[in-house]
Design an enzyme around this catalytic site. Structure first.
Site, short mmCIF file in Angstrom:
data_model
loop_
_atom_site.label_atom_id
_atom_site.label_comp_id
_atom_site.label_asym_id
_atom_site.label_seq_id
_atom_site.Cartn_x
_atom_site.Cartn_y
_atom_site.Cartn_z
N TYR A 88 0.84 -1.20 0.00
CA TYR A 88 0.00 0.00 0.00
C TYR A 88 0.88 1.26 0.00
O TYR A 88 2.06 1.20 0.34
CB TYR A 88 -0.92 -0.02 1.22
CG TYR A 88 -2.12 0.87 1.09
CD1 TYR A 88 -3.07 0.64 0.10
CD2 TYR A 88 -2.31 1.95 1.95
CE1 TYR A 88 -4.18 1.47 -0.03
CE2 TYR A 88 -3.42 2.77 1.83
CZ TYR A 88 -4.35 2.53 0.84
OH TYR A 88 -5.44 3.35 0.73
N VAL A 129 -9.62 8.91 0.11
CA VAL A 129 -10.37 9.52 1.20
C VAL A 129 -9.46 9.88 2.38
O VAL A 129 -9.71 10.85 3.10
CB VAL A 129 -11.55 8.59 1.63
CG1 VAL A 129 -11.07 7.38 2.41
CG2 VAL A 129 -12.60 9.36 2.42
#
Lengths: 398, 398
Positions: free
Chosen positions: B117, B335
Site C-alpha cells: 500500500y 479519502v
C-alpha cells in the site's frame, strides 16, 4: 441537393431585395469536383447585404477574385493542395473584406489537409487556420472594425492561405498594428495556447516551475518566453538530435531555465536536479506515450499535466498510484475550443491579445524562427513544414 | 537510539510531574522484534496526563491490556498477522480510551499487511484502519467526546483490529449511536469515498448519470445508494461471473439504474443504450487498464473520470484526442488524503457523516453484505477477505 438548395436560397434573396443590378456569381463546387456557375440579373428593388457572404453591397459590380490554396480531397498536402483563382462572395452588412498579409503552416493545418484532424471543413476547402490580414472594406453594420485594421481569425477553419477573403465580423479579432507582421501572423494559436495553459490550470507564482516536452515547438517557445516574463522556471525537454547543443543554447537565450534531453529525464541524476529546482506544478505535453509518463513522474503532488498534442501518436498512460496517492490531474487543452467557449466573452480574448502584444513590444515574446515564403511557392513550404526537426516555421506571405 | 530517547523523555516527564506513585510500563518494540519493558516508580509530585499516550491519569495503577491483531513483518496476511496481548499506553490529557466494537477487513488493510500500500505504518503494527468503538474514558482536556459516545477513526493507520485502544481525541470522529453497528463500522471509508466522489468533481443534478466499474465493491454499493437518493442515474459495470444475474438483481434492488457486463460495454449496442440514458458526466474507476478506457470512452465531453482503485494492476490509458478534443478530465481520489486536508475543517467531516447517517436511518444507505466474525477467528476472515468475487465483507466483532 446542396447546390440546388443554395440556388433556391439565392433566388429568394435576390427576388426580395435590391435596386442595384449586379451579376451574382456563385461558384458552388462539390466533392465530386463538378462546378456550377450561376449568373443572374438582380431585380431593381434589391438593396443588398442581408445574406452575409452571398451578395455584395459595394458599387463595384464586377466579381472580385482572389488566389487561394485549395484542397478538394484529403491526402498528402504537397499533392492535394493547389493554387486556384476563386471569386469572392459578395459583401453583406456584417462582412469584412480582408487582404491577407501572412499565414503560417501549422502542424494542425497539415493534419486537416491529410484528413486526420479532429475537425475537418467541408471540401473543397481553403487551407490554413491562422494568419494576419488587413481590413480593406466593411459592411454597413460592422462596428468593431474599420479599413486599415489588422485582424486575425477568432476560430479555426476560416481558410487563411489566400490573398483576399470576405469574412463575417464575428469571426475576426483585431490585433495591434505596431507589432511585427510575423508575430501577428503567429499570434492566434501558439502564444494563445501557451498563455492559457500557463494561466488556467495551476495558480503559478514567480519561483514555481513548469516542465514541458516538445520545448522547441511553436507553443514550447511561447511557453518559455511567457513563463520567463512571469518569473516562472521552465524545464524544457527536447529529443536528442543533430545540433541539440545549438538548440539548447537558443532556448536558454530565449529564457528557458533548463533544457534537458529526453534520455536524461529517465536517469537517477534527476533526483539531484530537483534538489536545486522545485518540482513542477504543471507539465505541458505535446507528445504522449513514454514522454508524457516521464513528465508525470516528475510532477509535484497535486500538480496538473495538460496535453495539447500527441506527436508520438501514443496515448497518455497514467499510473493508478499517481492519481490516487499523488493526486495528479490529467487534462487536455485545445485553443479552438477555448475560443468557442469564450465567443461571447469579448474581454477574455482581447485582454489576452493585449497582454501578448505588450510582451511582443517589450521584446519578451518573439515569433518562432520563421521562413517567409511567397504564396506561389507553397508546395516547397508544405514539404518543409512536414520535415522532422524543422526548427523554422513556414510562413506564407501574400 | 529510539528506545533510549523515549526512556530519557519518559524520565524527564516523570521527574517534572506527579504526586501519584504509579508504575509506568512502556513496551517499546523495535523492527528487530526485541522488546523493552521499563518499570519505574513515579515521584510523589506527579499530577499526570501531560504526555499523551505515555502516562495514565486514572487511579487504577495496574497496566491495562488489550488483545490486538499485530503484524511484525509484511507478507501473506493469514500468516503474518497474529493475535497478541498488548499493554495499553497510559492516558494523557487528550487521550480517549475506546472499546472497539466492530472493524472491517478492507482491501487496503490487506495491502498494508502485504506491504504494497502507498502508506505503511512502522512495524510492528496493529492491523485495520476502519471500525467503530465506544468511548470508555476521556482525558481531562478532552472536550468533544464523553464516555458512551461512538467513534470512528479520522485517519488511516490507527490500528482498529483490537479490543481496546488509547487514541488521541483529534484522531477520532463521533458518529450517532442510533445507526446499526455494522453501518457505523463501515461508514468511515467506503461511504465517505462514494459521497465525496459524487460531490467534489462534477456538479451533478437529478437526471444526470454516473458510470462506474467494480459496482459490487463496498464503494460501488455506496455510490449506487447515495446517487439514487440524489436522483442520479448509475450505470454499473460488473465482471461476468457465476451468479451474475443474482448480483445484478441485488444491485438493481439497491437502486442501481442499469447493470451492464464489462463485455457489453464494448458492443455497438451501447450506442442505442445512450439514446435512452444520458451519457455520464462522471466515471468512477476502481479497476484501471481496459476497464478504465471503456469508461472514458462513454463519458460525456467535458466529463471527469475519478480513479480510486487499481484492481487490475494496470495503469489508466487515456487517448490524446479524448483529452484535447473531448476535454475529459482524469483525476484520482483518496479519502485518507481528503480527511488529512480537512483535518482542521471540523464541519466538512461532521456534515458528511451526519448526511450519511441520515441516509442510513431512512433506509437509503445500508452496509454492504457483511459476515460478522469473532476477533479470535481472524485467520479465516483474512483468508475469505482475499478471495475473488467475495460479495460479503468480513467484519471483526470484539
Amino acid at each position: 441537393m446542396e447546390v440546388q438548395h443554395r440556388l433556391r436560397l439565392l433566388s429568394r434573396i435576390i427576388g426580395m431585395k435590391g435596386p442595384i443590378i449586379c451579376r451574382a456569381i456563385v461558384t458552388v463546387t462539390q466533392r465530386s469536383g463538378q462546378s456550377y456557375t450561376v449568373g443572374r440579373h438582380l431585380p431593381p428593388t434589391w438593396r443588398g447585404g442581408a445574406s452575409a457572404g452571398w451578395c455584395r453591397s459595394f458599387s463595384d459590380v464586377s466579381a472580385r477574385t482572389c488566389t487561394a490554396l485549395v484542397y478538394r480531397k484529403h491526402g498528402d498536402p504537397p499533392e492535394v493542395v493547389q493554387s486556384e483563382n476563386m471569386e469572392l462572395p459578395l459583401m453583406g452588412e456584417k462582412s469584412v473584406l480582408v487582404k491577407m498579409l501572412a499565414a503560417p503552416i501549422n502542424p494542425s493545418d497539415i493534419n486537416m489537409v491529410q484528413g486526420t484532424y479532429a475537425i475537418l471543413p467541408d471540401l473543397p476547402a481553403v487551407g490554413g487556420n491562422e494568419g494576419v490580414g488587413q481590413v480593406l472594406e466593411v459592411g454597413s453594420q460592422v462596428t468593431s472594425l474599420k479599413p486599415g485594421d489588422w485582424v486575425i481569425p477568432r476560430d479555426a477553419g476560416l481558410g487563411t492561405w489566400r490573398t483576399t477573403a470576405v469574412f463575417n465580423e464575428v469571426s475576426l479579432a483585431e490585433v495591434p498594428r505596431d507589432i511585427p507582421l510575423l508575430a501577428a501572423a503567429t499570434l492566434g494559436v501558439n502564444p494563445c495556447t501557451a498563455y492559457r495553459m500557463l494561466s488556467d490550470f495551476e495558480a503559478l507564482k514567480p519561483g514555481d516551475s513548469v516542465i514541458q516536452n516538445a520545448a522547441n515547438s511553436g507553443v514550447g517557445q511561447a511557453v518559455i518566453q511567457i513563463a520567463a516574463a512571469r518569473g516562472i522556471h521552465t524545464i524544457n525537454v527536447v529529443r536528442d538530435r543533430p545540433g541539440v547543443q545549438q538548440l539548447s543554447d537558443r532556448l536558454l537565450a530565449m529564457g528557458a531555465s533548463h533544457v534537458i534531453k529526453e534520455e536524461t529525464l529517465r536517469q537517477p541524476e534527476m533526483k539531484d536536479f530537483f534538489k536545486k529546482c522545485p518540482r513542477p506544478k504543471l507539465a505541458l505535453n505535446a507528445v504522449g506515450g513514454k514522454s508524457a509518463t516521464e513528465l508525470l513522474r516528475h510532477l509535484q503532488g497535486g500538480g496538473t499535466m495538460v496535453t495539447y498534442g500527441g506527436m508520438a501518436k501514443q496515448p497518455v498512460t497514467v499510473p493508478v498510484s499517481s492519481l490516487i496517492f499523488k493526486d495528479v490531474k490529467v487534462r487536455g487543452f485545445w485553443v479552438t475550443q477555448w475560443k468557442r467557449d469564450h465567443a461571447h466573452d469579448e474581454r477574455a480574448l482581447s485582454e489576452m491579445l493585449a497582454q501578448l502584444a505588450a510582451l511582443i513590444r517589450e521584446g519578451k515574446l518573439t515569433a518562432p524562427a520563421c521562413s517567409e515564403v511567397g504564396l506561389q511557392d507553397f508546395r516547397g513550404a508544405l514539404d518543409r513544414a512536414m520535415q522532422p526537426y524543422m526548427s523554422a516555421k513556414q510562413i506564407l506571405v501574400m
